[in-house]
Design a protein around this motif. Structure first.
Motif, PDB file in Angstrom:
ATOM      1  N   LEU A 115      14.592 -45.927  -0.122  1.00 50.55           N
ATOM      2  CA  LEU A 115      14.544 -44.770   1.034  1.00 50.55           C
ATOM      3  C   LEU A 115      15.704 -43.682   0.842  1.00 50.55           C
ATOM      4  O   LEU A 115      15.954 -43.281   2.032  1.00 50.55           O
ATOM      5  CB  LEU A 115      14.478 -45.740   2.444  1.00 50.55           C
ATOM      6  N   ASN A 116      16.377 -43.691  -0.251  1.00 54.25           N
ATOM      7  CA  ASN A 116      17.533 -42.934  -0.303  1.00 54.25           C
ATOM      8  C   ASN A 116      16.866 -41.315  -0.620  1.00 54.25           C
ATOM      9  O   ASN A 116      17.034 -41.129  -1.989  1.00 54.25           O
ATOM     10  CB  ASN A 116      18.381 -43.314  -1.417  1.00 54.25           C
ATOM     11  N   PHE A 117      16.129 -40.507   0.305  1.00 54.73           N
ATOM     12  CA  PHE A 117      15.568 -39.690   0.047  1.00 54.73           C
ATOM     13  C   PHE A 117      16.654 -38.354  -0.157  1.00 54.73           C
ATOM     14  O   PHE A 117      16.478 -37.286  -0.692  1.00 54.73           O
ATOM     15  CB  PHE A 117      14.730 -39.145   1.138  1.00 54.73           C
ATOM     16  N   ILE A 118      18.136 -38.632   0.144  1.00 53.09           N
ATOM     17  CA  ILE A 118      18.910 -37.498  -0.268  1.00 53.09           C
ATOM     18  C   ILE A 118      19.546 -37.435  -1.387  1.00 53.09           C
ATOM     19  O   ILE A 118      19.634 -36.584  -2.049  1.00 53.09           O
ATOM     20  CB  ILE A 118      20.154 -37.694   0.949  1.00 53.09           C
ATOM     21  N   GLU A 119      19.860 -38.706  -2.022  1.00 55.91           N
ATOM     22  CA  GLU A 119      20.477 -38.757  -3.493  1.00 55.91           C
ATOM     23  C   GLU A 119      19.354 -38.522  -4.637  1.00 55.91           C
ATOM     24  O   GLU A 119      19.584 -38.009  -5.559  1.00 55.91           O
ATOM     25  CB  GLU A 119      21.010 -39.999  -3.613  1.00 55.91           C
ATOM     26  N   LYS A 120      18.002 -38.731  -4.044  1.00 57.50           N
ATOM     27  CA  LYS A 120      16.868 -38.385  -4.843  1.00 57.50           C
ATOM     28  C   LYS A 120      16.318 -37.167  -4.484  1.00 57.50           C
ATOM     29  O   LYS A 120      15.066 -36.933  -4.762  1.00 57.50           O
ATOM     30  CB  LYS A 120      15.878 -39.597  -4.860  1.00 57.50           C
ATOM     31  N   SER A 121      16.866 -36.151  -3.816  1.00 59.12           N
ATOM     32  CA  SER A 121      16.367 -35.010  -3.223  1.00 59.12           C
ATOM     33  C   SER A 121      15.526 -34.020  -4.278  1.00 59.12           C
ATOM     34  O   SER A 121      14.656 -33.581  -3.863  1.00 59.12           O
ATOM     35  CB  SER A 121      17.420 -34.219  -2.654  1.00 59.12           C
ATOM     36  N   ARG A 122      16.159 -34.234  -5.727  1.00 61.09           N
ATOM     37  CA  ARG A 122      15.421 -33.497  -6.702  1.00 61.09           C
ATOM     38  C   ARG A 122      13.920 -33.886  -6.803  1.00 61.09           C
ATOM     39  O   ARG A 122      13.304 -33.265  -7.407  1.00 61.09           O
ATOM     40  CB  ARG A 122      16.129 -33.310  -7.917  1.00 61.09           C
ATOM     41  N   ARG A 123      13.722 -35.074  -6.561  1.00 57.60           N
ATOM     42  CA  ARG A 123      12.370 -35.546  -6.881  1.00 57.60           C
ATOM     43  C   ARG A 123      11.239 -35.405  -5.711  1.00 57.60           C
ATOM     44  O   ARG A 123      10.111 -35.867  -5.761  1.00 57.60           O
ATOM     45  CB  ARG A 123      12.473 -37.334  -6.852  1.00 57.60           C
ATOM     46  N   TYR A 124      11.773 -34.839  -4.688  1.00 55.05           N
ATOM     47  CA  TYR A 124      10.863 -34.448  -3.493  1.00 55.05           C
ATOM     48  C   TYR A 124      10.716 -32.761  -3.163  1.00 55.05           C
ATOM     49  O   TYR A 124      11.704 -32.130  -3.702  1.00 55.05           O
ATOM     50  CB  TYR A 124      11.474 -35.197  -2.067  1.00 55.05           C
ATOM     51  N   GLU A 125       9.907 -32.572  -2.526  1.00 54.25           N
ATOM     52  CA  GLU A 125       9.558 -31.075  -2.021  1.00 54.25           C
ATOM     53  C   GLU A 125       9.981 -31.106  -0.622  1.00 54.25           C
ATOM     54  O   GLU A 125       9.371 -31.903   0.172  1.00 54.25           O
ATOM     55  CB  GLU A 125       8.049 -30.355  -2.370  1.00 54.25           C
ATOM     56  N   PHE A 126      10.611 -30.279  -0.245  1.00 55.34           N
ATOM     57  CA  PHE A 126      11.019 -30.176   1.232  1.00 55.34           C
ATOM     58  C   PHE A 126      10.562 -28.853   1.669  1.00 55.34           C
ATOM     59  O   PHE A 126      10.519 -27.718   1.086  1.00 55.34           O
ATOM     60  CB  PHE A 126      12.606 -30.135   1.337  1.00 55.34           C
ATOM     61  N   GLU A 127      10.345 -28.935   3.251  1.00 52.29           N
ATOM     62  CA  GLU A 127       9.849 -27.734   3.757  1.00 52.29           C
ATOM     63  C   GLU A 127      10.326 -27.837   5.135  1.00 52.29           C
ATOM     64  O   GLU A 127      10.214 -28.748   6.000  1.00 52.29           O
ATOM     65  CB  GLU A 127       8.191 -27.712   3.900  1.00 52.29           C
ATOM     66  N   MET A 128      10.934 -26.533   5.613  1.00 49.49           N
ATOM     67  CA  MET A 128      11.392 -26.297   6.820  1.00 49.49           C
ATOM     68  C   MET A 128      10.121 -26.247   8.000  1.00 49.49           C
ATOM     69  O   MET A 128       9.295 -25.403   7.715  1.00 49.49           O
ATOM     70  CB  MET A 128      12.212 -25.233   6.925  1.00 49.49           C
ATOM     71  N   GLN A 129      10.147 -27.168   8.833  1.00 47.66           N
ATOM     72  CA  GLN A 129       9.199 -27.189   9.997  1.00 47.66           C
ATOM     73  C   GLN A 129       9.593 -26.151  11.057  1.00 47.66           C
ATOM     74  O   GLN A 129       8.773 -25.275  11.483  1.00 47.66           O
ATOM     75  CB  GLN A 129       8.586 -28.537  10.048  1.00 47.66           C
ATOM     76  N   ASP A 130      10.519 -26.524  11.552  1.00 42.65           N
ATOM     77  CA  ASP A 130      10.886 -26.119  12.936  1.00 42.65           C
ATOM     78  C   ASP A 130      12.142 -26.580  13.423  1.00 42.65           C
ATOM     79  O   ASP A 130      12.988 -27.446  12.630  1.00 42.65           O
ATOM     80  CB  ASP A 130       9.977 -26.433  14.011  1.00 42.65           C
ATOM     81  N   PHE A 131      12.840 -26.129  14.454  1.00 44.61           N
ATOM     82  CA  PHE A 131      13.875 -26.674  15.163  1.00 44.61           C
ATOM     83  C   PHE A 131      13.255 -27.587  16.234  1.00 44.61           C
ATOM     84  O   PHE A 131      12.363 -27.599  16.827  1.00 44.61           O
ATOM     85  CB  PHE A 131      14.604 -25.554  15.880  1.00 44.61           C
ATOM     86  N   ALA A 132      14.237 -28.689  16.685  1.00 50.20           N
ATOM     87  CA  ALA A 132      13.999 -29.735  17.494  1.00 50.20           C
ATOM     88  C   ALA A 132      15.083 -29.895  18.505  1.00 50.20           C
ATOM     89  O   ALA A 132      16.093 -29.668  17.887  1.00 50.20           O
ATOM     90  CB  ALA A 132      13.332 -30.918  17.057  1.00 50.20           C
ATOM     91  N   TYR A 133      14.847 -30.601  19.536  1.00 48.45           N
ATOM     92  CA  TYR A 133      16.023 -31.117  20.429  1.00 48.45           C
ATOM     93  C   TYR A 133      15.927 -32.540  20.489  1.00 48.45           C
ATOM     94  O   TYR A 133      14.972 -33.190  20.676  1.00 48.45           O
ATOM     95  CB  TYR A 133      15.526 -30.394  21.741  1.00 48.45           C
ATOM     96  N   PHE A 134      17.228 -33.234  20.156  1.00 47.31           N
ATOM     97  CA  PHE A 134      17.234 -34.482  19.766  1.00 47.31           C
ATOM     98  C   PHE A 134      18.652 -34.954  20.404  1.00 47.31           C
ATOM     99  O   PHE A 134      19.672 -34.571  19.807  1.00 47.31           O
ATOM    100  CB  PHE A 134      17.120 -34.900  18.380  1.00 47.31           C
ATOM    101  N   ASN A 135      18.716 -36.012  21.410  1.00 46.67           N
ATOM    102  CA  ASN A 135      19.741 -36.326  22.070  1.00 46.67           C
ATOM    103  C   ASN A 135      20.750 -35.279  22.427  1.00 46.67           C
ATOM    104  O   ASN A 135      22.018 -35.207  22.133  1.00 46.67           O
ATOM    105  CB  ASN A 135      20.658 -37.376  21.049  1.00 46.67           C
ATOM    106  N   ASN A 136      20.113 -34.373  23.198  1.00 51.31           N
ATOM    107  CA  ASN A 136      20.908 -33.158  23.526  1.00 51.31           C
ATOM    108  C   ASN A 136      21.465 -32.158  22.736  1.00 51.31           C
ATOM    109  O   ASN A 136      22.413 -31.218  23.025  1.00 51.31           O
ATOM    110  CB  ASN A 136      22.166 -33.587  24.532  1.00 51.31           C
ATOM    111  N   GLU A 137      20.977 -32.156  21.443  1.00 49.01           N
ATOM    112  CA  GLU A 137      21.447 -31.227  20.271  1.00 49.01           C
ATOM    113  C   GLU A 137      20.447 -30.784  19.509  1.00 49.01           C
ATOM    114  O   GLU A 137      19.316 -31.341  19.503  1.00 49.01           O
ATOM    115  CB  GLU A 137      22.470 -32.203  19.283  1.00 49.01           C
ATOM    116  N   PHE A 138      20.590 -29.797  18.952  1.00 42.98           N
ATOM    117  CA  PHE A 138      19.415 -29.080  18.139  1.00 42.98           C
ATOM    118  C   PHE A 138      19.551 -29.777  16.757  1.00 42.98           C
ATOM    119  O   PHE A 138      20.471 -29.882  16.168  1.00 42.98           O
ATOM    120  CB  PHE A 138      19.382 -27.505  17.857  1.00 42.98           C
ATOM    121  N   VAL A 139      18.491 -29.772  16.046  1.00 41.34           N
ATOM    122  CA  VAL A 139      18.136 -30.617  14.693  1.00 41.34           C
ATOM    123  C   VAL A 139      17.194 -29.678  14.066  1.00 41.34           C
ATOM    124  O   VAL A 139      16.209 -28.996  14.447  1.00 41.34           O
ATOM    125  CB  VAL A 139      17.725 -31.915  14.607  1.00 41.34           C
ATOM    126  N   TYR A 140      17.522 -29.572  12.904  1.00 45.28           N
ATOM    127  CA  TYR A 140      16.452 -29.058  11.896  1.00 45.28           C
ATOM    128  C   TYR A 140      15.177 -30.078  11.694  1.00 45.28           C
ATOM    129  O   TYR A 140      15.563 -31.391  11.412  1.00 45.28           O
ATOM    130  CB  TYR A 140      17.109 -28.838  10.235  1.00 45.28           C
TER     131      TYR A 140
END
Length: 508
Positions: free
Chosen positions: A308-333
């Motif tokens: 589940l190490n999606f960060i270290e293996k990031s080149r093996r995945y396609e990423f797409e920005m969806q939106d901003f959200a509100y999580f625990n009183n802070e904004f997140v990508y």
């Protein structure tokens, strides 16, 4: 003290205790769709609390006197936070409204980051954002195992032993439950570093195992019956030739089948001792569950060796920005990902816009993780999905808050089986008895693990070394779900399968 005064004092104490403890049970739903909201955070005075289960249900207990300033805070990714005065709270359904994001509120910096830049910053910040030091984690862990027998066919083609007939085999198959489940629940505190393969210590405060103990006795009875048949028909010095498909093996007959009364008693005592040793091994509940929990704590992107190490293996995945959200009183990508080529998972990353910490991951496999079939035996690991949530501790570092993981596999056997008894000490033909059958079994297993960390408190290495475990801890056996067992404790609200669990009495 007079009896009347004693009774009055006890009554007052009972009333005070009742007021000093309050349990709130409710279900959180989307205000528009009326659908349950899983993994919502429920906090008392914005400090400690629980998380709703996958049906949006929660149960939280306050073990102290409640004041008119005590509040219940409910928040979830993408929804507006709600606050209630605990003294006046009586709702069983809590609707949450989705939060509209005004981009002018989102403080990012003077620069709009690309997805690659966001991921790079998330990688660079792993060591500084997350707490890898010694910590004491107060937690609740639940492990559920479900088995579904989809097919159980055994067709006897030939048998020279009368008792080994189709009726006997069918009776064994009928005795095997088609659907079974078992559940283990642990409330405790773990001490150690939040890194793989590091020593951990655990204090189990309370634990239970919910399963059908009688099923073990049933199989022991069939084992006894099987041995009686073998003793009656199989000769001394025999051996078995076992063939299935293209392969064959040779198995010697256990001499314990042919012992006299004295030897039989000694053998029974020997077997009983072996069973006791096996029971003691299983009774090492502390190390067994401590290992399970620590492995689950490290099954995420912080562990380089995790799938589940999606960060270290990031080149093996396609990423797409969806939106901003509100999580625990802070904004997140909100960034979705899917495999480019041969990777196994798709899902969503939620990355804090200010410190670039990954605060939540939702994932699910897009293809079987392992699948093969050879000579009538098949395996399909068809499911692995879950949610991982992090939040800040008192060191202002992120630590694991919640894990929900489900694994599913299906195993099949479809092949012929032939068992031949041979004996070179008997005159005439060596072959004595023969059993031939066609087997077709399909079993589906689901394993679900849930972990919530109520508090993660940084400790020193000295505090870790000074803590002494109590190794001989055994869980309470529960033959049926008992809502009173965890009364007064904060846990993850059980699902309907657990609530419905009870042993069905067998008819003989």
């Amino acid at each position: 003290m007079k009896p009347t005064k004693l009774i009055l004092a006890l009554c007052c104490l009972t009333v005070f205790s009742a007021k000093a403890q309050r349990t709130i049970s409710a279900k959180i739903v989307d205000s528009t769709k009326q659908e349950p909201i899983p993994f919502a955070t429920i906090l008392i005075d914005d400090k400690t609390g629980v998380i709703s289960n996958d049906k949006g249900e929660f149960n939280i207990t306050i073990n102290r006197k409640i004041s008119n300033t005590d509040s219940l805070f409910i928040s979830c990714l993408g929804y507006e936070q709600k606050q209630f005065a605990i003294q006046n709270f009586r709702d069983s359904i809590i609707p949450l409204r989705t939060k509209n994001i005004d981009l002018s509120e989102v403080f990012i910096t003077n620069k709009d980051y690309t997805i690659d830049e966001i991921l790079d910053k998330a990688k660079e910040s792993l060591e500084t954002n997350y707490d890898f030091g010694f910590a004491k984690r107060k937690l609740f862990y639940r492990e559920s195992y479900y088995t579904n027998m989809l097919k159980t066919d055994v067709k006897i083609e030939e048998s020279t032993i009368p008792e080994f007939n189709q009726a006997f085999v069918d009776s064994i198959i009928r005795s095997v439950p088609k659907n079974t489940d078992q559940h283990t629940e642990v409330l405790g505190e773990i001490y150690g570093k939040l890194k793989p393969s590091t020593p951990q210590k655990m204090d189990i405060l309370k634990a239970s195992r919910l399963y059908d103990k009688e099923s073990e006795i049933t199989f022991e009875n069939y084992e006894k019956r099987f041995n009686e048949i073998i003793r009656k028909h199989v000769k001394r010095n025999s051996y078995f030739k076992i063939k299935s498909g293209w392969f064959g093996t040779k198995e010697e007959i256990d001499s314990s089948f042919f012992v006299d009364k004295k030897e039989e008693k000694e053998t029974a005592e020997f077997i009983e001792k072996k069973k006791e040793l096996e029971a003691k091994r299983k009774a090492n509940f502390l190390n067994w569950r401590k290992g399970s929990i620590h492995n689950l704590e490290n099954a995420n992107f912080l562990n380089e060796d995790s799938d589940l190490n999606f960060i270290e293996k990031s080149r093996r995945y396609e990423f797409e920005m969806q939106d901003f959200a509100y999580f625990n009183n802070e904004f997140v990508y909100t960034i979705s990902f899917k495999p480019k080529r041969s990777e196994d998972y798709e899902g969503t990353l939620y990355i804090n816009t200010q410190d670039f910490a990954i605060v939540r991951v939702d994932y699910k496999n897009v293809k079987p993780l392992r699948k093969f079939g050879l000579l009538g035996i098949s395996l399909n690991e068809y499911l692995k999905e879950g949610t991982i949530i992090f939040q800040k501790n008192t060191n202002n570092k992120y630590t694991l808050k919640y894990v929900d993981e489900t694994n599913g596999q299906q195993v099949g056997i479809k092949r012929p089986l032939k068992i031949i008894e041979k004996n070179k000490h008997v005159k005439g033909r060596r072959k004595q008895n023969e059993l031939a059958a066609d087997l077709h079994f399909i079993v589906r297993n689901i394993e679900k693990k849930e972990l919530i960390v109520f508090e993660s408190t940084p400790i020193s290495e000295t505090e870790f070394n000074n803590f002494n475990e109590v190794p001989e801890v055994t869980p309470t056996y529960l033959p049926a779900y008992d809502p009173e067992f965890w009364k007064g404790y904060n846990i993850i609200e059980p699902n309907q399968a657990i609530k419905d669990f009870k042993i069905i009495e067998k008819t003989h």
